[in-house]
Design a protein around this motif. Structure first.
Motif, PDB file in Angstrom:
ATOM      1  N   ALA A 136     -62.807  33.967 -60.822  1.00 54.44           N
ATOM      2  CA  ALA A 136     -62.599  35.446 -60.833  1.00 54.44           C
ATOM      3  C   ALA A 136     -61.269  35.672 -61.883  1.00 54.44           C
ATOM      4  CB  ALA A 136     -62.321  35.857 -59.536  1.00 54.44           C
ATOM      5  N   TYR A 137     -61.534  36.860 -62.520  1.00 51.76           N
ATOM      6  CA  TYR A 137     -60.496  37.302 -63.389  1.00 51.76           C
ATOM      7  C   TYR A 137     -59.537  38.257 -62.878  1.00 51.76           C
ATOM      8  CZ  TYR A 137     -63.196  34.809 -66.988  1.00 51.76           C
ATOM      9  OH  TYR A 137     -63.792  33.735 -67.783  1.00 51.76           O
ATOM     10  N   GLN A 138     -58.326  38.150 -62.932  1.00 46.85           N
ATOM     11  CA  GLN A 138     -57.659  39.115 -62.141  1.00 46.85           C
ATOM     12  C   GLN A 138     -57.108  40.001 -63.383  1.00 46.85           C
ATOM     13  OE1 GLN A 138     -55.821  35.798 -59.026  1.00 46.85           O
ATOM     14  NE2 GLN A 138     -54.234  37.694 -59.665  1.00 46.85           N
ATOM     15  N   VAL A 139     -57.540  41.381 -63.221  1.00 44.19           N
ATOM     16  CA  VAL A 139     -57.065  42.175 -64.377  1.00 44.19           C
ATOM     17  C   VAL A 139     -56.205  43.389 -63.806  1.00 44.19           C
ATOM     18  CG1 VAL A 139     -59.258  41.706 -65.634  1.00 44.19           C
ATOM     19  CG2 VAL A 139     -59.044  43.927 -64.297  1.00 44.19           C
TER      20      VAL A 139
ATOM     21  N   GLY B 296     -53.995  52.157 -63.584  1.00 43.09           N
ATOM     22  CA  GLY B 296     -54.652  52.541 -62.293  1.00 43.09           C
ATOM     23  C   GLY B 296     -54.634  51.265 -61.276  1.00 43.09           C
ATOM     24  N   GLY B 297     -53.975  50.266 -61.457  1.00 45.04           N
ATOM     25  CA  GLY B 297     -53.965  49.052 -60.684  1.00 45.04           C
ATOM     26  C   GLY B 297     -54.511  47.934 -61.006  1.00 45.04           C
ATOM     27  N   ALA B 298     -54.848  46.927 -60.028  1.00 43.63           N
ATOM     28  CA  ALA B 298     -55.487  45.757 -60.015  1.00 43.63           C
ATOM     29  C   ALA B 298     -56.635  45.731 -59.462  1.00 43.63           C
ATOM     30  CB  ALA B 298     -54.473  44.592 -59.637  1.00 43.63           C
ATOM     31  N   ARG B 299     -57.634  44.750 -60.266  1.00 36.59           N
ATOM     32  CA  ARG B 299     -58.963  44.519 -59.585  1.00 36.59           C
ATOM     33  C   ARG B 299     -59.332  43.037 -60.162  1.00 36.59           C
ATOM     34  NH1 ARG B 299     -63.797  46.472 -63.212  1.00 36.59           N
ATOM     35  NH2 ARG B 299     -62.772  46.647 -65.203  1.00 36.59           N
ATOM     36  N   ARG B 300     -60.407  42.591 -59.371  1.00 38.00           N
ATOM     37  CA  ARG B 300     -60.999  41.378 -59.861  1.00 38.00           C
ATOM     38  C   ARG B 300     -62.348  41.383 -60.293  1.00 38.00           C
ATOM     39  NH1 ARG B 300     -59.529  37.027 -54.715  1.00 38.00           N
ATOM     40  NH2 ARG B 300     -57.314  37.177 -55.138  1.00 38.00           N
ATOM     41  N   ILE B 301     -62.483  40.751 -61.487  1.00 36.74           N
ATOM     42  CA  ILE B 301     -63.930  40.527 -61.856  1.00 36.74           C
ATOM     43  C   ILE B 301     -64.548  39.476 -61.859  1.00 36.74           C
ATOM     44  CG2 ILE B 301     -65.510  41.351 -63.827  1.00 36.74           C
ATOM     45  CD1 ILE B 301     -62.956  43.072 -64.913  1.00 36.74           C
ATOM     46  N   ALA B 302     -65.576  38.933 -61.354  1.00 37.28           N
ATOM     47  CA  ALA B 302     -66.383  37.646 -61.339  1.00 37.28           C
ATOM     48  C   ALA B 302     -66.401  37.321 -62.754  1.00 37.28           C
ATOM     49  CB  ALA B 302     -67.461  37.740 -60.561  1.00 37.28           C
ATOM     50  N   ALA B 303     -66.062  36.199 -63.126  1.00 36.22           N
ATOM     51  CA  ALA B 303     -66.504  35.657 -64.731  1.00 36.22           C
ATOM     52  C   ALA B 303     -67.684  35.802 -65.034  1.00 36.22           C
ATOM     53  CB  ALA B 303     -65.962  34.213 -64.786  1.00 36.22           C
ATOM     54  N   ARG B 304     -68.780  35.684 -63.943  1.00 33.50           N
ATOM     55  CA  ARG B 304     -70.200  35.786 -64.303  1.00 33.50           C
ATOM     56  C   ARG B 304     -70.520  37.142 -64.726  1.00 33.50           C
ATOM     57  NH1 ARG B 304     -71.640  31.570 -59.279  1.00 33.50           N
ATOM     58  NH2 ARG B 304     -70.853  29.801 -60.502  1.00 33.50           N
ATOM     59  N   ASP B 305     -69.590  38.043 -64.395  1.00 35.11           N
ATOM     60  CA  ASP B 305     -70.078  39.598 -64.468  1.00 35.11           C
ATOM     61  C   ASP B 305     -69.045  40.125 -65.710  1.00 35.11           C
ATOM     62  OD1 ASP B 305     -71.606  39.362 -62.435  1.00 35.11           O
ATOM     63  OD2 ASP B 305     -70.143  40.524 -61.126  1.00 35.11           O
TER      64      ASP B 305
ATOM     65  N   ALA C 234     -66.250  43.255 -69.629  1.00 35.97           N
ATOM     66  CA  ALA C 234     -65.793  44.317 -68.676  1.00 35.97           C
ATOM     67  C   ALA C 234     -64.390  45.006 -68.400  1.00 35.97           C
ATOM     68  CB  ALA C 234     -66.276  43.750 -67.255  1.00 35.97           C
ATOM     69  N   LEU C 235     -63.418  44.374 -69.252  1.00 34.76           N
ATOM     70  CA  LEU C 235     -62.345  44.960 -69.332  1.00 34.76           C
ATOM     71  C   LEU C 235     -62.319  46.479 -69.928  1.00 34.76           C
ATOM     72  CD1 LEU C 235     -59.959  42.643 -71.266  1.00 34.76           C
ATOM     73  CD2 LEU C 235     -59.960  43.200 -68.692  1.00 34.76           C
ATOM     74  N   GLU C 236     -61.697  47.292 -69.041  1.00 38.11           N
ATOM     75  CA  GLU C 236     -61.637  48.821 -69.502  1.00 38.11           C
ATOM     76  C   GLU C 236     -60.586  49.107 -70.520  1.00 38.11           C
ATOM     77  OE1 GLU C 236     -63.726  51.150 -68.545  1.00 38.11           O
ATOM     78  OE2 GLU C 236     -64.933  50.298 -67.139  1.00 38.11           O
ATOM     79  N   PRO C 237     -60.732  50.146 -71.397  1.00 40.51           N
ATOM     80  CA  PRO C 237     -59.525  50.548 -72.106  1.00 40.51           C
ATOM     81  C   PRO C 237     -58.243  50.500 -71.411  1.00 40.51           C
ATOM     82  CG  PRO C 237     -61.223  51.895 -72.636  1.00 40.51           C
ATOM     83  CD  PRO C 237     -61.649  51.150 -71.147  1.00 40.51           C
ATOM     84  N   GLY C 238     -57.184  49.684 -71.918  1.00 42.28           N
ATOM     85  CA  GLY C 238     -55.875  49.859 -71.135  1.00 42.28           C
ATOM     86  C   GLY C 238     -55.378  48.659 -70.044  1.00 42.28           C
TER      87      GLY C 238
ATOM     88  N   MET D  36     -55.784  44.798 -68.757  1.00 39.61           N
ATOM     89  CA  MET D  36     -55.706  43.355 -69.497  1.00 39.61           C
ATOM     90  C   MET D  36     -55.765  42.280 -68.454  1.00 39.61           C
ATOM     91  SD  MET D  36     -51.436  43.184 -70.123  1.00 39.61           S
ATOM     92  CE  MET D  36     -51.567  41.301 -69.981  1.00 39.61           C
ATOM     93  N   LEU D  37     -56.103  40.902 -68.810  1.00 40.48           N
ATOM     94  CA  LEU D  37     -56.187  39.862 -68.049  1.00 40.48           C
ATOM     95  C   LEU D  37     -54.904  39.415 -67.696  1.00 40.48           C
ATOM     96  CD1 LEU D  37     -58.345  37.940 -66.812  1.00 40.48           C
ATOM     97  CD2 LEU D  37     -58.031  36.665 -69.008  1.00 40.48           C
ATOM     98  N   ILE D  38     -54.613  39.322 -66.391  1.00 42.89           N
ATOM     99  CA  ILE D  38     -53.216  38.722 -65.937  1.00 42.89           C
ATOM    100  C   ILE D  38     -53.521  37.324 -65.311  1.00 42.89           C
ATOM    101  CG2 ILE D  38     -51.786  38.949 -63.934  1.00 42.89           C
ATOM    102  CD1 ILE D  38     -51.747  41.270 -65.691  1.00 42.89           C
ATOM    103  N   ALA D  39     -54.587  36.809 -64.817  1.00 41.68           N
ATOM    104  CA  ALA D  39     -54.629  35.453 -64.197  1.00 41.68           C
ATOM    105  C   ALA D  39     -56.000  35.338 -64.242  1.00 41.68           C
ATOM    106  CB  ALA D  39     -53.756  35.435 -63.175  1.00 41.68           C
TER     107      ALA D  39
END
Ligand SMILES: Cc1cc2nc3c(=O)[nH]c(=O)nc-3n(C[C@H](O)[C@H](O)[C@H](O)COP(=O)(O)OP(=O)(O)OC[C@H]3O[C@@H](n4cnc5c(N)ncnc54)[C@H](O)[C@@H]3O)c2cc1C
Length: 268
Positions: A116-119, A123-132, A141-145, A147-150
Motif C-alpha cells: 500500500a502506498y501512503q500518500v 487535505g491530509g493523508a490516505r493509503r492507495i493499494a499498489a494494485r489501484d 492515482a495521485l491527485e494534484p498536490g 505526493m508519495l510518503i512511504a
C-alpha cells in the motif's frame, strides 16, 4: 509547496527519471521541489507484520539493508537489477514507484506483494493499494498536490519463496519483460501465489489468473505452462527496440515460468 504551486510543480527525488525527461523536453515543470532535505521521508523500518520504506530511501540503501534482505529478499534482488550502481545511489523507491513508468521494476513487485502506498497532500493523508495506483503510462492515482510518503509492505510468511526474473538486453537496461513471483508451499503443493509483470503493458500488471493456475499444483509442467499462457494473455506490449510485441508477450510467459521455478527452489 506542491499543493500551492499546483500542476506546474514537480517533486524532485533522485532526478534519474525526471532530469532525463526534462533534457528530452518531455517534461518542463516551472518549479522543482527538492525532497532531498526531508529526513522523515527516508528509512526502512519494521512495523508489526509490515515493512515501511520511506519514499526518499535510495535503491542502494534497499540493497544494503540486512533486515530487508532477510524478510523481503525479493526487494534486494529486484533493486540489484535496476540500472547500474550510479543510478541506484541516488534513484529512490518513491521516484521509481510514483513515476508511473511501466519499465520501472519495483511497481510490479509491489503489486505482487500487495503493498500500500501512503500518500499525503494538503487535505491530509490516505493509503492507495499498489494494485489501484497505476492508471496508464505515467498516469497514477495521485491527485494534484499529493505526493508519495512511504510504502507499506506486508511481509509474506517465513518460508515463502520469491523471485524477480528480468530479461534485458544488457546490464543497465529496462526489461524486455520481467516477472515477480511470491509463493508458499504446503506438502509440496503451492498454497498461495501472487505474480506481477513489468514492461509488457502501459502499466505494471498483477496476474491473478496466472497465479491461480499453479495454486494447488506441485508446479508440474502443465500447471506452469498454463500460468505462462495466462500471463501472456494479459500482456499487451508495444513493439520497440527491445523486440516485436509478439516476442515480448512470449517472454512475459517465459519469465513467469522461470520465476516460478526459482521461487519454488527458494521456498521452505
Ligand atoms: C540510465 C538509466 C537506467 C535506468 N534503468 C532502470 C531500470 O532498469 N529499472 C528501473 O526500475 N529504473 C531504471 N531507471 C530509473 C531509476 O530507477 C530512477 O531513479 C527512478 O525511476 C526514479 O527515481 P528518482 O528518485 O530518480 O525520481 P525522480 O527522477 O526525481 O522523479 C521521477 C518522477 O517521480 C516524481 N516523484 C519523485 N518522488 C516522488 C514522491 N515521493 N511523490 C510523488 N512523486 C514523486 C517526480 O516528480 C518525477 O515525476 C534508470 C534510470 C537511468 C538514468
Amino acid at each position: 509547496m506542491l499543493a500551492d504551486l499546483g500542476t506546474d510543480a514537480r517533486p524532485l527525488a533522485g532526478g534519474h527519471s525526471l532530469i532525463p525527461m526534462m533534457k528530452l523536453r518531455l517534461a518542463s515543470p516551472a518549479h522543482l521541489i527538492d525532497l532531498g532535505g526531508i529526513a522523515a521521508l527516508k528509512g526502512i523500518r519494521a512495523d508489526g507484520a509490515d515493512i515501511v520504506i520511506g519514499a526518499m530511501t535510495t535503491q542502494h540503501e534497499m540493497i544494503g539493508d540486512a533486515g530487508l534482505a532477510a524478510r523481503l529478499p525479493i526487494l534486494k534482488e529486484t533493486a540489484l537489477l535496476i540500472a547500474d550502481p550510479q543510478v541506484r545511489y541516488v534513484g529512490t523507491i518513491g521516484g521509481n514507484l510514483a513515476n508511473g513508468d511501466p519499465g520501472n521494476d519495483l511497481p510490479a513487485v509491489m503489486l505482487c506483494l500487495g503493498a500500500a502506498y501512503q500518500v499525503a497532500g494538503k487535505g491530509g493523508a490516505r493509503r492507495i493499494a499498489a494494485r489501484d495506483f497505476y492508471e496508464g503510462a505515467y498516469m497514477t492515482a495521485l491527485e494534484p498536490g499529493e505526493m508519495l510518503i512511504a510504502v507499506r509492505i506486508p511481509v509474506p510468511p517465513q518460508g515463502h519463496g520469491a523471485c524477480y526474473e528480468k530479461l534485458k538486453r544488457k546490464v543497465g537496461d529496462y526489461a524486455t519483460a520481467a516477472a515477480a513471483v511470491v509463493l508458499t508451499l504446503s506438502g509440496g503443493r503451492v498454497a498461495t501465489c501472487s505474480i506481477g509483470l513489468t514492461n509488457v503493458a502501459e502499466t505494471p500488471l498483477w496476474a491473478p489468473a496466472a497465479a491461480a493456475a499453479v495454486i494447488g499444483s506441485d508446479l508440474g509442467a502443465a500447471a506452469v505452462k498454463q500460468a505462462a499462457a495466462a500471463a501472456e494473455a494479459i500482456a499487451q506490449p508495444a513493439s520497440d527496440n527491445r523486440g516485436p510485441a509478439a516476442y515480448r508477450k512470449k517472454m512475459a510467459g517465459v519469465m513467469v515460468a522461470r520465476a516460478l521455478a526459482r521461487a519454488r527452489a527458494r521456498a521452505g
